[in-house]
Design a protein around this motif. Sequence first.
Motif, short mmCIF file in Angstrom:
data_model
loop_
_atom_site.label_atom_id
_atom_site.label_comp_id
_atom_site.label_asym_id
_atom_site.label_seq_id
_atom_site.Cartn_x
_atom_site.Cartn_y
_atom_site.Cartn_z
N VAL A 1 -8.01 -5.94 -5.40
CA VAL A 1 -8.50 -7.29 -5.08
C VAL A 1 -10.02 -7.34 -5.18
O VAL A 1 -10.59 -8.27 -5.76
CB VAL A 1 -8.03 -7.71 -3.66
CG1 VAL A 1 -8.72 -8.99 -3.23
CG2 VAL A 1 -6.52 -7.89 -3.64
N VAL A 2 -10.67 -6.31 -4.63
CA VAL A 2 -12.14 -6.30 -4.68
C VAL A 2 -12.63 -6.22 -6.12
O VAL A 2 -13.54 -6.94 -6.54
CB VAL A 2 -12.69 -5.11 -3.85
CG1 VAL A 2 -14.16 -4.89 -4.11
CG2 VAL A 2 -12.45 -5.36 -2.37
N MET B 1 -13.08 -4.81 3.55
CA MET B 1 -12.28 -6.04 3.43
C MET B 1 -11.02 -5.94 4.28
O MET B 1 -10.67 -6.88 5.00
CB MET B 1 -11.91 -6.27 1.97
CG MET B 1 -11.22 -7.61 1.73
SD MET B 1 -10.59 -7.77 0.07
CE MET B 1 -9.11 -6.79 0.16
N GLN C 1 0.81 -1.21 0.00
CA GLN C 1 0.00 0.00 0.00
C GLN C 1 0.85 1.27 0.00
O GLN C 1 0.54 2.23 -0.70
CB GLN C 1 -0.94 0.00 1.22
CG GLN C 1 -2.01 1.08 1.20
CD GLN C 1 -3.03 0.90 0.07
OE1 GLN C 1 -3.00 -0.09 -0.66
NE2 GLN C 1 -3.92 1.85 -0.06
N TYR D 1 -5.15 1.51 5.17
CA TYR D 1 -6.02 0.94 4.14
C TYR D 1 -7.39 1.61 4.12
O TYR D 1 -7.92 1.92 3.06
CB TYR D 1 -6.16 -0.57 4.36
CG TYR D 1 -5.13 -1.38 3.61
CD1 TYR D 1 -3.92 -1.70 4.18
CD2 TYR D 1 -5.37 -1.80 2.30
CE1 TYR D 1 -2.97 -2.42 3.48
CE2 TYR D 1 -4.43 -2.53 1.60
CZ TYR D 1 -3.23 -2.84 2.19
OH TYR D 1 -2.28 -3.56 1.49
N ALA E 1 -13.52 -2.16 -0.33
CA ALA E 1 -12.10 -2.43 -0.07
C ALA E 1 -11.74 -2.10 1.37
O ALA E 1 -11.00 -2.85 2.03
CB ALA E 1 -11.23 -1.62 -1.03
N SER F 1 -10.34 3.57 -2.14
CA SER F 1 -11.31 4.44 -2.81
C SER F 1 -12.74 3.92 -2.65
O SER F 1 -13.69 4.68 -2.77
CB SER F 1 -10.98 4.56 -4.30
OG SER F 1 -10.97 3.27 -4.90
N THR F 2 -12.91 2.64 -2.37
CA THR F 2 -14.26 2.09 -2.23
C THR F 2 -14.49 1.59 -0.80
O THR F 2 -13.55 1.16 -0.12
CB THR F 2 -14.51 0.92 -3.20
OG1 THR F 2 -13.58 -0.13 -2.89
CG2 THR F 2 -14.32 1.35 -4.64
N THR G 1 -7.09 5.22 2.65
CA THR G 1 -6.64 5.37 1.26
C THR G 1 -7.43 4.52 0.27
O THR G 1 -7.26 4.69 -0.93
CB THR G 1 -5.14 5.01 1.12
OG1 THR G 1 -4.94 3.65 1.55
CG2 THR G 1 -4.28 5.94 1.95
N PHE H 1 -4.21 -1.63 -3.14
CA PHE H 1 -4.16 -3.08 -3.24
C PHE H 1 -5.52 -3.69 -2.92
O PHE H 1 -5.99 -4.58 -3.62
CB PHE H 1 -3.08 -3.59 -2.26
CG PHE H 1 -3.03 -5.08 -2.17
CD1 PHE H 1 -3.42 -5.75 -1.03
CD2 PHE H 1 -2.60 -5.84 -3.26
CE1 PHE H 1 -3.37 -7.12 -0.95
CE2 PHE H 1 -2.54 -7.22 -3.18
CZ PHE H 1 -2.93 -7.87 -2.02
N ALA H 2 -6.16 -3.21 -1.85
CA ALA H 2 -7.46 -3.76 -1.46
C ALA H 2 -8.49 -3.51 -2.55
O ALA H 2 -9.30 -4.38 -2.88
CB ALA H 2 -7.90 -3.15 -0.14
N ASP H 3 -8.47 -2.31 -3.15
CA ASP H 3 -9.42 -2.01 -4.23
C ASP H 3 -9.19 -2.93 -5.42
O ASP H 3 -10.15 -3.40 -6.05
CB ASP H 3 -9.24 -0.56 -4.68
CG ASP H 3 -9.75 0.42 -3.65
OD1 ASP H 3 -8.93 1.14 -3.07
OD2 ASP H 3 -10.96 0.43 -3.40
N GLY I 1 -7.45 4.30 -5.51
CA GLY I 1 -7.58 2.95 -4.99
C GLY I 1 -6.29 2.44 -4.39
O GLY I 1 -5.46 3.20 -3.91
#
Lengths: 263, 239
Positions: free
Chosen positions: A210-211, B173, A179, B161, B170, B166-167, B164, A206-208, A204
């Motif tokens: 993946v989603v 999660m 990140q 996380y 995320a 955007s959704t 930062t 890393f998490a974005d 976005g």
Amino acid sequence: MSPRERSPLGLLLSSPREVARRCLEEEGLKPLAVASLGALALGAAVFGGVVGSFRGGEQVLYGAIKVPIALLAAIVICVPALHGIAASLGRAWPLRTVIALTLAAAGRAALVLLAFSPVLWLAYDLGLGYHAAALAATGAYGLAGLAALGVLLRGLGRGKHAVTTALAFVAVFLAAGGQTGWILRPYLVRPQTRDVPFVRSIEGGFADAVVRSTRSAAGVYDEVEREVVRSAETAPEWVDPEPYDVSHEPSYGYEREDRWRAR
Amino acid sequence: MEAAIEDWKPAPVPHSQATPRANDNREDPGAPGARPPAPVAERNEPAYEEPRVRPSWALALLDTEGDWRSLCRRGATGIGLASIYGVALGAREGGTAMLVHAVGVPAALLAVAAVGLPALYILLALFDTPLSPRRAAGAAVVGVASSGLVLAGLAPLAALYVVTSSTSAAAAMAATFGLTLGGLLGLRHLVATLAEELAKADSATRALAVVAQIGFGLFAIVLGWRVWSALLPLVGGAS
């Protein structure tokens, strides 16, 4: 020369076990931490500059500044998590021990990056392509990570849950490093790019990713992705050779360029 | 010259101990005069010894000994540490969201300790296990403290996380991963502490206790997730 007589830099390179012992027993922490920080700053800066040299110009300076910052930020974020996880799994170390161990591991990794930098620079200079350049840099980063893991594993020792703790450490560092790296991108830029910002907007992470990938795999597309998929119809075949059926998508009055799809 | 040849005798072969070879694996270590086994030390490194680590406040927090007052103090510390993770989750919205999440995160730990553990203790007591209420409470406190330590440690990463991303999906999660890791590590510590206490029982009692603990573990996971999903707006709770 016995390990106890070596300089901290020499210990980082050749005696990870002695480094781990000193961190755990809090012996000579200050010179070890200073050497680790110095190695981290130098090694990461040189590596970042080399990666930036793929494009050249101001990207060399940007890379030399951003890679050490990304690495240091990842360490700062990781250390409390590593302390908590280690304590929960039977290694209730003092926080300064965890800091020293993490810094030493990162310093060792940075020295490995420094060692790879001349080879990487030469490869870029000989005309390595963009994707191969990215893979080469990633490979160097991965090998540096293995060198860091050597210090961590010796610090964890042979007790219970050593493997679980090590895996947790790796997962936390990958999450933090991924990140912080994303936030400070770009690092490797194509030579034909005219204007390169110091950092891009976050867009976005890393998490974005993946989603989004999970939803796309399930067939659920966001509005932006539908537009990207639709525009792929008009791209040359080498960009998207697979035909996409848009008969069920709303029409925007844009005609398909069939000449790009000649088979 | 012929006399010199007749007088010639071969040179004596040196004794094996006079010129030891480094990789002579055929040498019997039990034989008289045999070389000692190779040292454990690797090249350029001293022989391995367990490092002497200094005690830390985390070690004191995870102790099961002490009176009820010290147990309560350690439990409260664990709750406070867990609420730091809640503050990190609320950083996405800011303001009162930080307070809501700071209350919601430790609520699941309290629910498992207050609702689940007494039921487990009663079940174990029915099996005549050598577990006192003080020891059971000590195991619960260790579980809460362990979860709190992990969650507090993960708070900076979670904040990175959730702020930062955007959704919301995320961010949710990322938050869920931290809650899961903290919850599971605390549960593991609780069950391991109980297992140490139950080691003195006979094998049949221990087997029944293991089944009971597995059931408790499943109950704790479901209850914990139910509480979090109800109280934390970021992971789907009421806003």
